[in-house]
Enzyme design. Structure first.
Site, PDB file in Angstrom:
ATOM      1  N   GLY A 177      -8.833  -3.173 -10.315  1.00 36.61           N
ATOM      2  CA  GLY A 177     -10.002  -3.230  -9.459  1.00 36.61           C
ATOM      3  C   GLY A 177     -10.276  -4.654  -9.015  1.00 36.61           C
ATOM      4  O   GLY A 177      -9.809  -5.620  -9.624  1.00 36.61           O
ATOM      5  N   CYS A 178     -11.062  -4.791  -7.951  1.00 35.01           N
ATOM      6  CA  CYS A 178     -11.313  -6.114  -7.383  1.00 35.01           C
ATOM      7  C   CYS A 178     -12.175  -6.980  -8.305  1.00 35.01           C
ATOM      8  O   CYS A 178     -11.818  -8.122  -8.610  1.00 35.01           O
ATOM      9  CB  CYS A 178     -11.940  -5.991  -5.993  1.00 35.01           C
ATOM     10  SG  CYS A 178     -13.397  -4.905  -5.919  1.00 35.01           S
ATOM     11  N   TYR A 179     -13.313  -6.454  -8.754  1.00 32.32           N
ATOM     12  CA  TYR A 179     -14.151  -7.236  -9.665  1.00 32.32           C
ATOM     13  C   TYR A 179     -13.421  -7.572 -10.973  1.00 32.32           C
ATOM     14  O   TYR A 179     -13.479  -8.725 -11.431  1.00 32.32           O
ATOM     15  CB  TYR A 179     -15.449  -6.484  -9.981  1.00 32.32           C
ATOM     16  CG  TYR A 179     -16.478  -6.472  -8.879  1.00 32.32           C
ATOM     17  CD1 TYR A 179     -17.037  -7.657  -8.401  1.00 32.32           C
ATOM     18  CD2 TYR A 179     -16.928  -5.282  -8.330  1.00 32.32           C
ATOM     19  CE1 TYR A 179     -18.004  -7.656  -7.401  1.00 32.32           C
ATOM     20  CE2 TYR A 179     -17.890  -5.258  -7.334  1.00 32.32           C
ATOM     21  CZ  TYR A 179     -18.429  -6.446  -6.873  1.00 32.32           C
ATOM     22  OH  TYR A 179     -19.385  -6.433  -5.886  1.00 32.32           O
ATOM     23  N   PRO A 180     -12.744  -6.618 -11.609  1.00 40.58           N
ATOM     24  CA  PRO A 180     -12.018  -6.956 -12.842  1.00 40.58           C
ATOM     25  C   PRO A 180     -10.960  -8.030 -12.652  1.00 40.58           C
ATOM     26  O   PRO A 180     -10.686  -8.797 -13.580  1.00 40.58           O
ATOM     27  CB  PRO A 180     -11.386  -5.620 -13.259  1.00 40.58           C
ATOM     28  CG  PRO A 180     -12.309  -4.586 -12.703  1.00 40.58           C
ATOM     29  CD  PRO A 180     -12.754  -5.153 -11.382  1.00 40.58           C
ATOM     30  N   THR A 181     -10.370  -8.114 -11.460  1.00 41.11           N
ATOM     31  CA  THR A 181      -9.368  -9.155 -11.218  1.00 41.11           C
ATOM     32  C   THR A 181      -9.984 -10.542 -11.332  1.00 41.11           C
ATOM     33  O   THR A 181      -9.496 -11.402 -12.082  1.00 41.11           O
ATOM     34  CB  THR A 181      -8.730  -8.962  -9.829  1.00 41.11           C
ATOM     35  OG1 THR A 181      -7.978  -7.746  -9.825  1.00 41.11           O
ATOM     36  CG2 THR A 181      -7.813 -10.128  -9.487  1.00 41.11           C
TER      37      THR A 181
END
Length: 340
Positions: free
Chosen positions: A153-157
């Site tokens: 996911g974008c935030y977890p990256t």
């Protein structure tokens, strides 16, 4: 056809991640895009959905099933919603295709956690337990041999790249972490929603999904792996009236005494050979990474806290660029091929 050319399809080709994926793939020297799918029945031409490809790529989006796609492709990128993705991916795997899945369906390794956050039983629960998580900078091992990779996911990256090395080194505590993140409107997808209409979000700045955002268990899973202890994160996303980009400011309690310089040196050493992570002494900004696959990171000591700040393009490093990075590893191409 070049001997190394890989025939590639995109499942669910109407959204923003598919658009960015196509922009990368059309300049990839080892790729031929051969199939694009949609749930629409009228076979729209690609240029009618994404006008950027007028006279660039002459393909129609087709309402094809797995067998029809598998006949035309060696690898597919899944840009389908959660649950829809896992309901068809097993058929592609059985047909011998490689798959990079951009949905959330295979990111978590516990079916019970998936059910808690996404609702309903997972369509492919046994496989999700062992699927490789495709954040190469932290979890590269095995990607080259994988048939299925779960794209992060974008935030977890942004959060994981900024915090994982400090957790692994024992410099910060895994509990009490606060991840305060701001995203551009494209993170909400292309389907019209009231909150992302121009008059609603322009000239405004708001939090959303407080305590309920589905990326929180993914963040905690990543940080738990790196710390070796259960991580606890308060993750609060915010909507910013810009097209793209994520800025993540993370607050953690120190677990040993280390200066700001020592912490930055640890990040620099960790990512010294990673082409898409740039550790900076100045403060990252979304404009610095827009349109690229870079993640820019810095660290600060402020009173009794360690602060990390990271910036990514949510559509590239947070989605489609990372997907091609995984694809390159899976096929033995240079990791940076077609990526900036």
């Amino acid at each position: 056809m070049h001997a190394m050319t890989v025939r590639v399809g995109i499942l669910g080709a109407t959204g923003y991640t598919a658009l960015e994926l196509l922009k990368i793939l059309v300049r990839h020297p080892e790729v031929e895009v051969t199939a694009l799918t949609t749930r629409q029945e009228d076979r729209p031409h690609l240029s009618a959905i994404h006008p950027q490809f007028h006279k660039v790529l002459d393909l129609h989006l087709e309402n094809w099933g797995p067998q029809e796609v598998a006949e035309r492709c060696d690898c597919v990128f899944g840009c389908l919603p959660h649950a829809a993705s896992a309901s068809v991916i097993p058929e592609f795997l059985e047909a011998g295709l490689k798959v990079v899945d951009l949905s959330a369906d295979y990111r978590l390794n516990d079916p019970a956690v998936y059910t808690q956050w996404y609702g309903g039983d997972h369509p492919d629960a046994e496989r999700m337990k062992t699927t490789l998580y495709g954040l190469p900078e932290l979890f590269r091992e095995g990607i080259a041999e994988a048939q299925l990779v779960a794209n992060p996911g974008c935030y977890p990256t942004g959060v994981s790249l900024a915090l994982a090395p400090l957790l692994k080194g024992g410099f910060i505590r895994p509990d009490g972490i606060i991840a305060d993140c701001k995203s551009g409107v494209s993170g909400a997808g292309r389907t019209p929603k009231l909150g992302t209409l121009y008059p609603e979000c322009n000239e405004s700045f708001s939090a959303y999904g407080v305590g309920t955002h589905r990326h929180m268990p993914e963040i905690e899973q990543n940080l738990t792996v790196y710390s070796g202890k259960q991580a606890s994160v308060i993750f609060t996303p915010h909507l910013v009236p810009m097209d793209r980009g994520i800025l993540s400011t993370c607050y953690a309690l120190p677990d040993q005494d280390a200066s700001e310089k020592e912490l930055r040196s640890l990040l620099e050493e960790t990512y010294a050979n990673e082409p898409f992570v740039r550790v900076r002494s100045d403060l990252p900004a979304t404009k610095h990474v827009s349109g690229t696959n870079f993640c820019d990171i810095t660290v600060r000591r402020v009173k009794d806290r360690v602060l990390t700040i990271s910036a990514i393009d949510n559509l590239i490093k947070g989605a489609s660029g990372a997907a091609v990075q995984n694809f390159n590893l899976m096929y033995g191409f240079a990791e940076t091929t077609a990526l900036l």
